[in-house]
Design a protein around this motif. Structure first.
Motif, mmCIF file in Angstrom:
data_model
loop_
_atom_site.group_PDB
_atom_site.id
_atom_site.type_symbol
_atom_site.label_atom_id
_atom_site.label_comp_id
_atom_site.label_asym_id
_atom_site.label_seq_id
_atom_site.Cartn_x
_atom_site.Cartn_y
_atom_site.Cartn_z
ATOM 1 N N UNK A 50 9.884 -9.231 -2.744
ATOM 2 C CA UNK A 50 9.553 -10.118 -4.032
ATOM 3 C C UNK A 50 9.980 -9.325 -5.171
ATOM 4 N N UNK A 51 10.918 -9.449 -5.597
ATOM 5 C CA UNK A 51 11.452 -8.781 -6.715
ATOM 6 C C UNK A 51 10.843 -9.030 -7.994
ATOM 7 N N UNK A 76 12.791 -13.725 -3.624
ATOM 8 C CA UNK A 76 12.703 -13.444 -2.678
ATOM 9 C C UNK A 76 12.868 -13.492 -1.632
ATOM 10 N N UNK A 77 13.044 -11.897 -0.951
ATOM 11 C CA UNK A 77 13.831 -11.669 0.105
ATOM 12 C C UNK A 77 13.152 -11.721 0.993
ATOM 13 N N UNK A 80 15.536 -9.777 7.158
ATOM 14 C CA UNK A 80 16.381 -9.878 7.832
ATOM 15 C C UNK A 80 17.996 -10.534 7.619
ATOM 16 N N UNK A 81 17.615 -10.472 5.787
ATOM 17 C CA UNK A 81 18.699 -11.588 4.735
ATOM 18 C C UNK A 81 19.277 -9.960 4.237
ATOM 19 N N UNK A 82 20.383 -10.235 4.183
ATOM 20 C CA UNK A 82 21.058 -9.225 3.670
ATOM 21 C C UNK A 82 20.804 -9.619 2.134
ATOM 22 N N UNK A 83 21.020 -8.649 1.307
ATOM 23 C CA UNK A 83 21.117 -8.714 -0.428
ATOM 24 C C UNK A 83 20.920 -7.385 -0.845
ATOM 25 N N UNK A 84 21.307 -8.296 -2.358
ATOM 26 C CA UNK A 84 21.641 -6.445 -3.579
ATOM 27 C C UNK A 84 21.269 -7.272 -4.814
ATOM 28 N N UNK A 85 21.237 -5.903 -5.820
ATOM 29 C CA UNK A 85 20.884 -6.932 -6.823
ATOM 30 C C UNK A 85 21.787 -6.072 -8.439
#
Length: 131
Positions: A50-51, A76-77, A80-85
């Motif tokens: 959680x960011x 919320x990520x 198992x989810x691909x993510x980037x910020x």
């Protein structure tokens, strides 16, 4: 008792990543992403994240979906989810994040993304083992 004035702690942090607190089931981390910088595309297979964004502007990319983020936003990520910020603004993108379970070594400080990547690749940024 651990107590943080979290926005203030995050704002005064010059480092890419700093672990503030590590518990058995979760971890609190503050991050400062420089203008033009990013966290880097990644997947945490067994960790929810959680960011919350404190200042700056950026773009969240989670499972291919993109969303602009700014002060006060929370993303919320799920595991198992691909993510980037990505920082899309002229000022640092400042945030704090909670991992569950912990993702990084307790008390880890990574001054730059390059340092963080090197520590991870060398196996020197492993979370504490469950007891």
């Amino acid at each position: 008792m651990e107590h943080f004035t979290i926005a203030t702690e995050a704002e005064k942090n010059p480092d890419f990543r700093r672990v503030l607190w590590t518990g058995k089931y979760s971890q609190l981390v503050i991050m400062t992403i420089p203008p033009g910088g990013e966290i880097g595309e990644e997947v945490h297979e067994d960790v929810d994240q959680i960011l919350t964004f404190v200042s700056g502007v950026g773009e969240a990319v989670v499972s291919g979906q993109k969303k602009a983020v700014a002060q006060g936003d929370l993303v919320v990520v799920p595991a198992g989810r691909k993510h980037n910020f990505v920082n899309t603004g002229p000022n640092p993108l400042v945030l704090y994040t909670v991992y569950g379970p912990p993702e990084h070594a307790d008390k880890a400080v990574h001054r730059t993304k390059e340092e963080a990547d090197k520590m991870e690749e060398a196996g020197k940024d492993e979370p504490p083992t469950q007891k």
